[in-house]
Design an enzyme around this catalytic site. Sequence first.
Site, mmCIF file in Angstrom:
data_model
loop_
_atom_site.group_PDB
_atom_site.id
_atom_site.type_symbol
_atom_site.label_atom_id
_atom_site.label_comp_id
_atom_site.label_asym_id
_atom_site.label_seq_id
_atom_site.Cartn_x
_atom_site.Cartn_y
_atom_site.Cartn_z
ATOM 1 N N GLY A 179 0.828 -1.196 0.000
ATOM 2 C CA GLY A 179 0.000 0.000 0.000
ATOM 3 C C GLY A 179 0.868 1.253 0.000
ATOM 4 N N GLU A 201 -1.890 -9.107 5.487
ATOM 5 C CA GLU A 201 -1.241 -9.325 6.788
ATOM 6 C C GLU A 201 -1.335 -10.770 7.216
ATOM 7 O OE1 GLU A 201 0.354 -6.389 7.631
ATOM 8 O OE2 GLU A 201 1.530 -7.998 8.525
HETATM 9 C C1 LIG Z 1 -1.923 8.593 8.685
HETATM 10 C C2 LIG Z 1 -3.136 7.783 8.810
HETATM 11 C C3 LIG Z 1 -2.968 6.654 9.820
HETATM 12 C C4 LIG Z 1 -4.144 5.731 9.812
HETATM 13 C C5 LIG Z 1 -4.146 4.734 10.916
HETATM 14 C C6 LIG Z 1 -2.800 4.058 11.131
HETATM 15 C C7 LIG Z 1 -2.810 3.076 12.235
HETATM 16 C C8 LIG Z 1 -3.642 1.864 11.850
HETATM 17 C C9 LIG Z 1 -3.226 0.685 12.648
HETATM 18 C C10 LIG Z 1 -3.458 -0.556 12.223
HETATM 19 C C11 LIG Z 1 -4.127 -0.822 10.933
HETATM 20 C C12 LIG Z 1 -3.148 -1.427 9.960
HETATM 21 C C13 LIG Z 1 -3.819 -1.575 8.656
HETATM 22 C C14 LIG Z 1 -3.449 -2.893 8.055
HETATM 23 C C15 LIG Z 1 -2.978 -2.754 6.646
HETATM 24 C C16 LIG Z 1 -2.261 -4.026 6.281
HETATM 25 C C17 LIG Z 1 -1.777 -3.962 4.904
HETATM 26 C C18 LIG Z 1 -1.162 -5.278 4.554
HETATM 27 C C19 LIG Z 1 0.153 -5.516 4.769
HETATM 28 C C20 LIG Z 1 0.675 -6.834 4.400
HETATM 29 O O1 LIG Z 1 -0.039 -7.693 3.918
HETATM 30 S S1 LIG Z 1 2.318 -7.066 4.774
HETATM 31 C C21 LIG Z 1 2.633 -8.725 4.241
HETATM 32 C C22 LIG Z 1 1.985 -9.755 5.143
HETATM 33 N N1 LIG Z 1 2.485 -11.058 4.827
HETATM 34 C C23 LIG Z 1 2.407 -12.091 5.667
HETATM 35 O O2 LIG Z 1 1.794 -12.029 6.717
HETATM 36 C C24 LIG Z 1 3.139 -13.345 5.233
HETATM 37 C C25 LIG Z 1 2.611 -14.575 5.944
HETATM 38 N N2 LIG Z 1 3.611 -15.626 5.938
HETATM 39 C C26 LIG Z 1 4.426 -15.816 7.031
HETATM 40 O O3 LIG Z 1 4.357 -15.136 8.033
HETATM 41 C C27 LIG Z 1 5.399 -16.969 6.954
HETATM 42 O O4 LIG Z 1 5.705 -17.271 5.605
HETATM 43 C C28 LIG Z 1 4.820 -18.253 7.619
HETATM 44 C C29 LIG Z 1 4.669 -18.012 9.075
HETATM 45 C C30 LIG Z 1 3.498 -18.643 7.009
HETATM 46 C C31 LIG Z 1 5.777 -19.402 7.383
HETATM 47 O O5 LIG Z 1 7.039 -18.914 7.711
HETATM 48 P P1 LIG Z 1 8.243 -19.955 7.866
HETATM 49 O O6 LIG Z 1 8.190 -20.890 6.712
HETATM 50 O O7 LIG Z 1 9.500 -19.242 8.125
HETATM 51 O O8 LIG Z 1 7.832 -20.576 9.217
HETATM 52 P P2 LIG Z 1 7.343 -22.004 9.614
HETATM 53 O O9 LIG Z 1 8.264 -23.062 9.098
HETATM 54 O O10 LIG Z 1 5.880 -22.140 9.335
HETATM 55 O O11 LIG Z 1 7.563 -21.815 11.149
HETATM 56 C C32 LIG Z 1 8.893 -21.627 11.638
HETATM 57 C C33 LIG Z 1 8.759 -21.147 13.058
HETATM 58 O O12 LIG Z 1 8.581 -19.725 13.050
HETATM 59 C C34 LIG Z 1 7.464 -19.385 13.831
HETATM 60 N N3 LIG Z 1 6.875 -18.167 13.287
HETATM 61 C C35 LIG Z 1 6.351 -17.999 12.067
HETATM 62 N N4 LIG Z 1 5.900 -16.750 11.940
HETATM 63 C C36 LIG Z 1 6.165 -16.104 13.098
HETATM 64 C C37 LIG Z 1 5.929 -14.780 13.581
HETATM 65 N N5 LIG Z 1 5.303 -13.855 12.838
HETATM 66 N N6 LIG Z 1 6.338 -14.475 14.816
HETATM 67 C C38 LIG Z 1 6.944 -15.412 15.573
HETATM 68 N N7 LIG Z 1 7.197 -16.707 15.204
HETATM 69 C C39 LIG Z 1 6.794 -17.021 13.961
HETATM 70 C C40 LIG Z 1 6.536 -20.569 13.701
HETATM 71 O O13 LIG Z 1 5.596 -20.578 14.748
HETATM 72 C C41 LIG Z 1 7.523 -21.692 13.777
HETATM 73 O O14 LIG Z 1 7.877 -21.882 15.106
HETATM 74 P P3 LIG Z 1 8.119 -23.373 15.638
HETATM 75 O O15 LIG Z 1 9.148 -23.971 14.704
HETATM 76 O O16 LIG Z 1 6.779 -24.057 15.517
HETATM 77 O O17 LIG Z 1 8.575 -23.186 17.031
HETATM 78 C C1 LIG Z 2 -5.599 -4.901 0.098
HETATM 79 C C2 LIG Z 2 -4.247 -5.542 0.238
HETATM 80 C C3 LIG Z 2 -3.199 -4.814 0.784
HETATM 81 C C4 LIG Z 2 -1.930 -5.387 0.889
HETATM 82 N N1 LIG Z 2 -0.894 -4.633 1.396
HETATM 83 C C5 LIG Z 2 0.352 -5.179 1.443
HETATM 84 C C6 LIG Z 2 1.468 -4.403 1.913
HETATM 85 O O1 LIG Z 2 1.309 -3.237 2.266
HETATM 86 N N2 LIG Z 2 2.700 -4.973 1.928
HETATM 87 C C7 LIG Z 2 2.897 -6.277 1.527
HETATM 88 O O2 LIG Z 2 4.033 -6.746 1.559
HETATM 89 N N3 LIG Z 2 1.868 -7.046 1.093
HETATM 90 C C8 LIG Z 2 0.600 -6.521 1.045
HETATM 91 N N4 LIG Z 2 -0.444 -7.283 0.612
HETATM 92 C C9 LIG Z 2 -0.194 -8.647 0.125
HETATM 93 C C10 LIG Z 2 -0.679 -9.684 1.112
HETATM 94 O O3 LIG Z 2 0.137 -9.707 2.241
HETATM 95 C C11 LIG Z 2 -0.694 -11.045 0.408
HETATM 96 O O4 LIG Z 2 -1.667 -11.000 -0.590
HETATM 97 C C12 LIG Z 2 -1.001 -12.158 1.400
HETATM 98 O O5 LIG Z 2 0.102 -12.348 2.256
HETATM 99 C C13 LIG Z 2 -1.346 -13.482 0.706
HETATM 100 O O6 LIG Z 2 -0.290 -13.901 -0.125
HETATM 101 P P1 LIG Z 2 -0.599 -14.201 -1.673
HETATM 102 O O7 LIG Z 2 -1.380 -13.074 -2.202
HETATM 103 O O8 LIG Z 2 0.692 -14.559 -2.311
HETATM 104 O O9 LIG Z 2 -1.544 -15.468 -1.654
HETATM 105 P P2 LIG Z 2 -1.029 -17.001 -1.636
HETATM 106 O O10 LIG Z 2 -0.153 -17.207 -0.470
HETATM 107 O O11 LIG Z 2 -0.542 -17.343 -2.979
HETATM 108 O O12 LIG Z 2 -2.428 -17.758 -1.331
HETATM 109 C C14 LIG Z 2 -3.242 -18.187 -2.385
HETATM 110 C C15 LIG Z 2 -4.090 -19.325 -1.856
HETATM 111 O O13 LIG Z 2 -3.236 -20.425 -1.489
HETATM 112 C C16 LIG Z 2 -3.512 -20.852 -0.165
HETATM 113 N N5 LIG Z 2 -2.284 -21.235 0.539
HETATM 114 C C17 LIG Z 2 -1.091 -20.612 0.472
HETATM 115 N N6 LIG Z 2 -0.200 -21.203 1.277
HETATM 116 C C18 LIG Z 2 -0.857 -22.223 1.881
HETATM 117 C C19 LIG Z 2 -0.487 -23.214 2.838
HETATM 118 N N7 LIG Z 2 0.763 -23.272 3.363
HETATM 119 N N8 LIG Z 2 -1.432 -24.091 3.235
HETATM 120 C C20 LIG Z 2 -2.688 -24.025 2.749
HETATM 121 N N9 LIG Z 2 -3.099 -23.129 1.838
HETATM 122 C C21 LIG Z 2 -2.197 -22.243 1.417
HETATM 123 C C22 LIG Z 2 -4.099 -19.616 0.514
HETATM 124 O O14 LIG Z 2 -4.923 -20.021 1.585
HETATM 125 C C23 LIG Z 2 -4.883 -18.963 -0.600
HETATM 126 O O15 LIG Z 2 -6.167 -19.558 -0.655
HETATM 127 C C24 LIG Z 2 -1.727 -6.730 0.473
HETATM 128 C C25 LIG Z 2 -2.779 -7.467 -0.058
HETATM 129 C C26 LIG Z 2 -4.040 -6.889 -0.170
HETATM 130 C C27 LIG Z 2 -5.168 -7.696 -0.752
#
Ligand SMILES: CCCCCCCC/C=C\CCCCCCC/C=C/C(=O)SCCNC(=O)CCNC(=O)[C@H](O)C(C)(C)COP(=O)(O)OP(=O)(O)OC[C@H]1O[C@@H](n2cnc3c(N)ncnc32)[C@H](O)[C@@H]1OP(=O)(O)O
Ligand SMILES: Cc1cc2nc3c(=O)[nH]c(=O)nc-3n(C[C@H](O)[C@H](O)[C@H](O)COP(=O)(O)OP(=O)(O)OC[C@H]3O[C@@H](n4cnc5c(N)ncnc54)[C@H](O)[C@@H]3O)c2cc1C
Length: 627
Positions: A136, A380
């Site tokens: 974003g 997120e």
């Molecule tokens: C000026 C105006 C201001 C307005 C208001 C401002 C204030 C507003 C406040 C709040 C609102 C905010 C608005 C929200 C907007 C959001 C926009 C979106 C942003 C994004 O989307 S950012 C991208 C987000 N992406 C993700 O979340 C990715 C998800 N994937 C993962 O986290 C990882 O890939 C995973 C966890 C799925 C897998 O990782 P990995 O392969 O490394 O790990 P595992 O093998 O599964 O596990 C290993 C080990 O690590 C532990 N683990 C995993 N994640 C975490 C973590 N996050 N923290 C701590 N530990 C973690 C996991 O439990 C495993 O542990 P064990 O081995 O089991 O012990």
């Molecule tokens: C409005 C919006 C704002 C965003 N803002 C940001 C930002 O500011 N910064 C940023 O970095 N990103 C941002 N994102 C991206 C967002 O974090 C990703 O879209 C999100 O993490 C999902 O990843 P992906 O899109 O690659 O989906 P994928 O991970 O490819 O998922 C696709 C499908 O596969 C399934 N899947 C994936 N992995 C697994 C698994 N291990 N087991 C079972 N099913 C699985 C999911 O459940 C889903 O149904 C934003 C997205 C949106 C929509």
Amino acid sequence: NDTSMQHRNLNHMTREERFSEAMRRTLYALKVLLPREGWTPVGPEMKYLARAIKEFTFIIHAGVFIPCIMSYGTNEQIAKWFPLAADFRIIGTYAQTELGHGSFLRGLETIATYDRANQEFIINCPKITAMKWWPGDMGKSANHVLLMAELVIDGKKYGMHGFMVQIRDLTTHEPLPGVTVGDIGAKLSFESVDNGFLYLQNVRIPRENLLSKLSEVHPDGTYIKKGNQRLMYGSMVRVRVNLIAHEIVMPLAKACTIAVRYSAVRRQGLINPSKEEVPVLDYVAQQHKLLPQVATVFMAHFAAKQLVKMHHDYSLEVEKGNTSQLPELHALSAGMKACLSEQGAAGAEIVRRACGGHGYSCGSGLPFIVNRMLATCTYEGENTVMQLQCARYLIKCADQAKKDKLTGSVWYLSDFSNMSCTAQTFGDLQEPSVLVKLHERRAKCAVQHAGKKMQNMVKNGTPAHDAWNMMATLLINAARAHIMQYVVGTSVTYISELSCSASLKKILTQLCALYALHNINSNCGDFVKFGCLTSAQCDLAQEAEFNLLKQLRPDAVGIVDSFDFTDDILQSCLGAYDGNVYERLFEWAKQAPMNKTEVHQDSYQYLQPYLHEGRDVLEGRGRNSKL
Ligand SMILES: CCCCCCCC/C=C\CCCCCCC/C=C/C(=O)SCCNC(=O)CCNC(=O)[C@H](O)C(C)(C)COP(=O)(O)OP(=O)(O)OC[C@H]1O[C@@H](n2cnc3c(N)ncnc32)[C@H](O)[C@@H]1OP(=O)(O)O
Ligand SMILES: Cc1cc2nc3c(=O)[nH]c(=O)nc-3n(C[C@H](O)[C@H](O)[C@H](O)COP(=O)(O)OP(=O)(O)OC[C@H]3O[C@@H](n4cnc5c(N)ncnc54)[C@H](O)[C@@H]3O)c2cc1C
């Protein structure tokens, strides 16, 4: 009352108008209305701003970029970048997700290669799937990104690290050399946000731009780990904790305000044929749609407050070097974000649909809310992925519970006391303590059930990773059950400890019971399968829910009025405080750009030949009908 803050009708604006209007209003609000001394974009003022501004810009800047500087930066780096970011003298975003990867962070492909000779990192997206996609504020607003990239030194990979990368010139705002950046185009919602793409090719940044609280690279290329590397994921935990209140509770509260107020005004049909048309809120079916969602607002709010407190306490411990709470906090924040966004988004759609045709009009303000809430299920941390993360922790705890007494949010997994339900009347099932016990037992059984299924598969020779994959649905259900017991348990405790009037406590207790009973009645299969309730008790649970709907009906409008949203922030013809729905809808429709002329000339040119032929036939001059 400041006219600069009042919203024009967003639905009658183009996306680009909304983008610039949101930026104008956000900067106006921040620069003019807030006291300059001491506030930060992640301070308490934000929740008030969020109540005053329908479309923010810089949510990622304020809600993610700045918190990341605090989480990942050294004191020197914080001192350098925080003041600039807090005053919007640099605009940043959090660039992690790529075109090819979002959930699986270990699959991210953007590379930061250390160049020892120049003490720089060379940033590259080696192929199209490595391009950053979605962040974003990145497409047109940000001039910096907090770039999450694979660190490489002498060909060795060190995993994902955070780098401060400038992408636009601070004078011209043009992209810098090696930077291809832009908006990713129209989306389901967030029209005013420039989610962007970012392609980096041989972009060089100083060594000092590696955020180095958790690790650093010395000038000679030596890599030093400092502390728990899991903290590298810490910003996502913080955002998941914060977004519940901001992006789930508040929008659902707005949707419920609109739908309940409208349902109190909209008269449609008869209950008693001898009486007049009734407000649709008198239909129990309508109450069953709306009131559990109103209850969800309160329960999610109470549970989110507890989670925020837990995160705050954890952050203080991390400062002392104690990260022992991180696994539980990660599991809980991931599970809460996933389950409450799922419930909230579904709930917003339920109440939108409960408003009939006018709920489908953008003039209701409901489609705006529903579409934005849908995003909370993906960003997120995609919900399924988050629920599986939560389940991973629960399965581990269930194993540990066989030998240890557990504490914290999973304590119930080691509670082997008799948890059978003795409820004989529906009143018994409205008791908070009974509802808490039922949810704990259901969660414990769901976790044990999933774990047992996987153990049996592994005993029969199935590899553990295949067993995990095949039982994913049971694991997700276990995560949902865990979160439901957490929400019910924390809400009951919160309400019991709340110092307020008896009448208010009565209403909150009824709402909590309604939330719990609605959850039981929506998942009674689990409650019967796991022996938590008999079939007869399930009937009582339904009776208990219907009884609460009846008790809460008289206060329904008063309860949503207590959310205290202004008409300006609701932007709803259906939910305005004065209830003048029809006059507002008509005025709103007349303002539609389509109605700026009586005849829409662009389309009339296509219609004209046919209309004139019809005219001639009707006036007896035309050729016989072709039919
Ligand atoms: C000026 C105006 C201001 C307005 C208001 C401002 C204030 C507003 C406040 C709040 C609102 C905010 C608005 C929200 C907007 C959001 C926009 C979106 C942003 C994004 O989307 S950012 C991208 C987000 N992406 C993700 O979340 C990715 C998800 N994937 C993962 O986290 C990882 O890939 C995973 C966890 C799925 C897998 O990782 P990995 O392969 O490394 O790990 P595992 O093998 O599964 O596990 C290993 C080990 O690590 C532990 N683990 C995993 N994640 C975490 C973590 N996050 N923290 C701590 N530990 C973690 C996991 O439990 C495993 O542990 P064990 O081995 O089991 O012990
Ligand atoms: C409005 C919006 C704002 C965003 N803002 C940001 C930002 O500011 N910064 C940023 O970095 N990103 C941002 N994102 C991206 C967002 O974090 C990703 O879209 C999100 O993490 C999902 O990843 P992906 O899109 O690659 O989906 P994928 O991970 O490819 O998922 C696709 C499908 O596969 C399934 N899947 C994936 N992995 C697994 C698994 N291990 N087991 C079972 N099913 C699985 C999911 O459940 C889903 O149904 C934003 C997205 C949106 C929509």
